[in-house]
Design a protein around this motif. Structure first.
Motif, PDB file in Angstrom:
ATOM      1  N   TYR A 123      -1.456  -1.521  12.898  1.00  7.76           N
ATOM      2  CA  TYR A 123      -2.545  -0.969  13.698  1.00  7.76           C
ATOM      3  C   TYR A 123      -3.854  -0.963  12.912  1.00  7.76           C
ATOM      4  O   TYR A 123      -4.908  -1.318  13.436  1.00  7.76           O
ATOM      5  CB  TYR A 123      -2.201   0.438  14.143  1.00  7.76           C
ATOM      6  CG  TYR A 123      -3.333   1.116  14.867  1.00  7.76           C
ATOM      7  CD1 TYR A 123      -3.784   0.650  16.100  1.00  7.76           C
ATOM      8  CD2 TYR A 123      -3.961   2.228  14.309  1.00  7.76           C
ATOM      9  CE1 TYR A 123      -4.834   1.265  16.758  1.00  7.76           C
ATOM     10  CE2 TYR A 123      -5.025   2.838  14.958  1.00  7.76           C
ATOM     11  CZ  TYR A 123      -5.447   2.350  16.179  1.00  7.76           C
ATOM     12  OH  TYR A 123      -6.501   2.969  16.835  1.00  7.76           O
ATOM     13  N   GLU A 124      -3.801  -0.568  11.643  1.00  6.07           N
ATOM     14  CA  GLU A 124      -5.026  -0.532  10.851  1.00  6.07           C
ATOM     15  C   GLU A 124      -5.610  -1.930  10.659  1.00  6.07           C
ATOM     16  O   GLU A 124      -6.827  -2.086  10.528  1.00  6.07           O
ATOM     17  CB  GLU A 124      -4.744   0.117   9.503  1.00  6.07           C
ATOM     18  CG  GLU A 124      -4.467   1.611   9.588  1.00  6.07           C
ATOM     19  CD  GLU A 124      -4.147   2.204   8.243  1.00  6.07           C
ATOM     20  OE1 GLU A 124      -4.020   1.408   7.262  1.00  6.07           O
ATOM     21  OE2 GLU A 124      -4.040   3.438   8.146  1.00  6.07           O
ATOM     22  N   ARG A 134       4.483   7.355  14.345  1.00  3.57           N
ATOM     23  CA  ARG A 134       3.978   8.557  13.671  1.00  3.57           C
ATOM     24  C   ARG A 134       4.654   9.813  14.207  1.00  3.57           C
ATOM     25  O   ARG A 134       4.990  10.744  13.449  1.00  3.57           O
ATOM     26  CB  ARG A 134       2.467   8.642  13.845  1.00  3.57           C
ATOM     27  CG  ARG A 134       1.846   9.806  13.076  1.00  3.57           C
ATOM     28  CD  ARG A 134       0.354   9.832  13.242  1.00  3.57           C
ATOM     29  NE  ARG A 134      -0.015  10.042  14.634  1.00  3.57           N
ATOM     30  CZ  ARG A 134      -1.294  10.134  15.056  1.00  3.57           C
ATOM     31  NH1 ARG A 134      -2.285   9.994  14.191  1.00  3.57           N
ATOM     32  NH2 ARG A 134      -1.543  10.308  16.337  1.00  3.57           N
ATOM     33  N   TYR A 193       2.047   2.455  16.809  1.00  2.00           N
ATOM     34  CA  TYR A 193       1.717   3.315  15.673  1.00  2.00           C
ATOM     35  C   TYR A 193       1.872   4.789  16.032  1.00  2.00           C
ATOM     36  O   TYR A 193       2.448   5.583  15.253  1.00  2.00           O
ATOM     37  CB  TYR A 193       0.293   3.017  15.205  1.00  2.00           C
ATOM     38  CG  TYR A 193      -0.242   4.047  14.249  1.00  2.00           C
ATOM     39  CD1 TYR A 193       0.279   4.180  12.964  1.00  2.00           C
ATOM     40  CD2 TYR A 193      -1.263   4.911  14.652  1.00  2.00           C
ATOM     41  CE1 TYR A 193      -0.212   5.147  12.091  1.00  2.00           C
ATOM     42  CE2 TYR A 193      -1.758   5.865  13.778  1.00  2.00           C
ATOM     43  CZ  TYR A 193      -1.228   5.981  12.501  1.00  2.00           C
ATOM     44  OH  TYR A 193      -1.706   6.948  11.643  1.00  2.00           O
ATOM     45  N   GLU A 194       1.355   5.143  17.194  1.00  2.00           N
ATOM     46  CA  GLU A 194       1.460   6.546  17.611  1.00  2.00           C
ATOM     47  C   GLU A 194       2.913   6.969  17.808  1.00  2.00           C
ATOM     48  O   GLU A 194       3.300   8.104  17.465  1.00  2.00           O
ATOM     49  CB  GLU A 194       0.660   6.765  18.883  1.00  2.00           C
ATOM     50  CG  GLU A 194      -0.852   6.644  18.665  1.00  2.00           C
ATOM     51  CD  GLU A 194      -1.644   6.767  19.957  1.00  2.00           C
ATOM     52  OE1 GLU A 194      -0.993   6.799  21.046  1.00  2.00           O
ATOM     53  OE2 GLU A 194      -2.885   6.831  19.896  1.00  2.00           O
ATOM     54  N   ARG A 232      -1.670   0.174  18.747  1.00  2.00           N
ATOM     55  CA  ARG A 232      -1.952   1.611  18.722  1.00  2.00           C
ATOM     56  C   ARG A 232      -0.789   2.410  19.297  1.00  2.00           C
ATOM     57  O   ARG A 232      -0.397   3.459  18.745  1.00  2.00           O
ATOM     58  CB  ARG A 232      -3.229   1.907  19.504  1.00  2.00           C
ATOM     59  CG  ARG A 232      -3.619   3.386  19.438  1.00  2.00           C
ATOM     60  CD  ARG A 232      -4.929   3.667  20.148  1.00  2.00           C
ATOM     61  NE  ARG A 232      -4.829   3.399  21.571  1.00  2.00           N
ATOM     62  CZ  ARG A 232      -5.389   2.369  22.184  1.00  2.00           C
ATOM     63  NH1 ARG A 232      -6.078   1.477  21.483  1.00  2.00           N
ATOM     64  NH2 ARG A 232      -5.257   2.189  23.501  1.00  2.00           N
ATOM     65  N   TYR A 258       7.364   3.720  10.537  1.00  4.58           N
ATOM     66  CA  TYR A 258       6.028   4.327  10.600  1.00  4.58           C
ATOM     67  C   TYR A 258       5.015   3.549   9.754  1.00  4.58           C
ATOM     68  O   TYR A 258       3.904   3.263  10.196  1.00  4.58           O
ATOM     69  CB  TYR A 258       6.094   5.782  10.144  1.00  4.58           C
ATOM     70  CG  TYR A 258       4.743   6.388   9.876  1.00  4.58           C
ATOM     71  CD1 TYR A 258       3.850   6.669  10.904  1.00  4.58           C
ATOM     72  CD2 TYR A 258       4.339   6.670   8.561  1.00  4.58           C
ATOM     73  CE1 TYR A 258       2.603   7.216  10.647  1.00  4.58           C
ATOM     74  CE2 TYR A 258       3.092   7.211   8.288  1.00  4.58           C
ATOM     75  CZ  TYR A 258       2.230   7.473   9.331  1.00  4.58           C
ATOM     76  OH  TYR A 258       0.984   8.002   9.085  1.00  4.58           O
ATOM     77  N   GLU A 259       5.396   3.230   8.545  1.00  2.00           N
ATOM     78  CA  GLU A 259       4.483   2.496   7.657  1.00  2.00           C
ATOM     79  C   GLU A 259       4.161   1.108   8.218  1.00  2.00           C
ATOM     80  O   GLU A 259       3.013   0.641   8.139  1.00  2.00           O
ATOM     81  CB  GLU A 259       5.089   2.386   6.265  1.00  2.00           C
ATOM     82  CG  GLU A 259       5.173   3.705   5.517  1.00  2.00           C
ATOM     83  CD  GLU A 259       3.808   4.273   5.199  1.00  2.00           C
ATOM     84  OE1 GLU A 259       2.822   3.483   5.098  1.00  2.00           O
ATOM     85  OE2 GLU A 259       3.696   5.490   5.025  1.00  2.00           O
ATOM     86  N   ARG A 294       1.790   1.543  11.075  1.00  2.18           N
ATOM     87  CA  ARG A 294       0.465   1.957  10.607  1.00  2.18           C
ATOM     88  C   ARG A 294      -0.322   0.777  10.051  1.00  2.18           C
ATOM     89  O   ARG A 294      -1.512   0.598  10.346  1.00  2.18           O
ATOM     90  CB  ARG A 294       0.623   3.038   9.529  1.00  2.18           C
ATOM     91  CG  ARG A 294      -0.701   3.575   8.991  1.00  2.18           C
ATOM     92  CD  ARG A 294      -0.445   4.604   7.920  1.00  2.18           C
ATOM     93  NE  ARG A 294       0.210   4.016   6.754  1.00  2.18           N
ATOM     94  CZ  ARG A 294      -0.447   3.391   5.779  1.00  2.18           C
ATOM     95  NH1 ARG A 294      -1.767   3.211   5.847  1.00  2.18           N
ATOM     96  NH2 ARG A 294       0.232   2.909   4.751  1.00  2.18           N
TER      97      ARG A 294
END
Length: 416
Positions: free
Chosen positions: A207-208, A173, A169-170, A166, A200-201, A204
């Motif tokens: 994290y997802e 982003r 990812y933050e 997380r 970023y990708e 993401r």
């Protein structure tokens, strides 16, 4: 002188008369004896003749009845009486023997295996300590999406994997949003912006992948499909890395039958289309033709470590067959015509000799020795002992066998 002569003459006459009288008396006695002799002779002939004929007639009559009785007894001694009501209650069934088609058979051993694609492994999505989300035992039924394990790295040196993902990812982003506003003014070059987008990708996606399985106690691992737990590879409290197998799930809907066939039957395998099998865990005979079964392939060469050729079938598990169990297999090859066969249940065995029970009438049976040929697990070829048209007990033969051993059943006197 004259007186003496007269007296002498008188004595002679008397003596002659006496002699004549004695002679007549002797003659009468002889006649009487002769008459008695004839009568005795006649009586002897009559009694001898009548007695001989009567004795002969009596002897023939008694001998005939005795022989007929023995013949009837011998005929009844080989028969078994079982009342029709008792036979029906015991489930005795009879089939008229008729010539028909019969398949060539190859008998071999095999094993039931899961079909490819029917099993899947449940793996760890993150590194950490495993705990069970629910009691998991082999054979437990699990629906798709049901939580199975929780993996926590909260107190590990690297920290919680979900929290790390997380944070990454933050951060990515934030960089992406900043560079997006600067790339238009050419403050950030296009090359730098593309690198920011890539970071970023990646963050993401990472994290997802763990965020949707994040729970109160760590990452939750769900069942990827509905089915049964075949095996569990971890224990409560084990540490696992990403990708470590935790359990194996199986749908148990499609199974594979692998048969090991001796090399000498290789030339006959091209004619094999289906098979019957019986597992060691059950008594039921399963026909692949009834289970949507088909031959997948057979080996074109033997293994270096064995002299057997693998033959593989695929079928639906509509009979609750246990995967992993061993089985006795009858491979069915080319078909023959005009073969006498009976269900396997029709035969009984005594000291290596097989017998069937032929029905003579509604209540009478005869034990008959037979010679058997090939069997497909369901029916057995009869090479001698019975003929077409005879009625043979095909179910409940053991009850007829028990009736033959019972002394309480009287001998059957019906003539055939």
């Amino acid at each position: 002188m004259l007186s003496c002569a007269a007296w002498t003459a008188c004595q002679g006459t008397a003596s002659s008369a006496d002699h004549d009288h004695d002679h007549d008396h002797a003659a009468e006695a002889a006649a009487h004896d002769h008459a008695d002799h004839d009568h005795a002779a006649e009586g002897h002939d009559h009694s001898e003749h009548d007695g001989h004929d009567h004795a002969a007639e009596g002897h023939d009559h008694e001998g005939h009845d005795h022989a007929a009785g023995e013949a009837a007894h011998e005929a009844a001694a080989g028969e078994i009486t079982l009342p029709a009501a008792k036979a029906a209650a015991a489930g005795v069934e009879v089939e008229t023997v008729a010539a028909g088609p019969f398949r060539e058979v190859i008998v071999a051993g095999g094993r039931i295996m899961p079909a490819p694609g029917d099993e899947t492994a449940v793996v760890a999505s993150v590194s950490g300590v495993v705990s069970f989300a629910r009691p998991l035992v082999e054979g437990a039924q699990v629906a798709k999406g049901t939580p199975m394990f929780t993996i926590s790295s909260e107190r590990m040196q690297d920290g919680d994997a979900v929290a790390r993902a997380r944070i990454a990812y933050e951060k990515a982003r934030a960089e992406y949003e900043r560079d997006s506003s600067l790339v238009g003014d050419r403050i950030v070059s296009q090359k730098e912006f593309e690198a920011t987008v890539e970071r970023y990708e990646t963050a993401r996606l990472a994290y997802e992948a763990v965020a949707r399985e994040d729970g109160a106690g760590g990452a939750v691992v769900e069942a990827p499909l509905g089915g049964y737990v075949k095996s569990c590879a971890v224990r409560e409290g084990d540490y696992v890395s990403v990708g470590t197998p935790l359990a194996v799930m199986t749908q148990n809907r499609r199974l594979t039958l692998r048969v090991d066939v001796p090399e000498r039957y290789y030339s006959s395998l091209r004619n094999v289309s289906t098979a019957n099998f019986r597992t060691a865990s059950g008594e039921s005979l399963h026909c692949l033709s009834d289970l949507n079964g088909r031959m997948v392939a057979y080996g074109r060469n033997a293994d270096d470590a064995s002299a057997y050729i693998p033959v593989t079938f695929s079928f639906d598990n509509a009979a609750d067959v246990l995967a992993g169990s061993y089985a006795e297999v009858w491979l069915l090859s080319s078909q023959r015509e005009g073969v006498l066969s009976l269900p396997v249940e029709a035969l009984t065995e005594e000291q290596g000799v097989y017998f069937v029970y032929v029905q003579l009438d509604e209540e009478c049976y005869r034990k008959q020795a037979v010679t058997t040929g090939a069997t497909d697990g369901e029916r057995v070829e009869i090479t001698s002992g019975i003929a077409a048209g005879e009625r043979v007990v095909t179910r409940g033969a053991i009850h007829v066998k028990l009736a033959s051993a019972s002394n309480a059943i009287p001998a059957h006197s019906h003539n055939h």
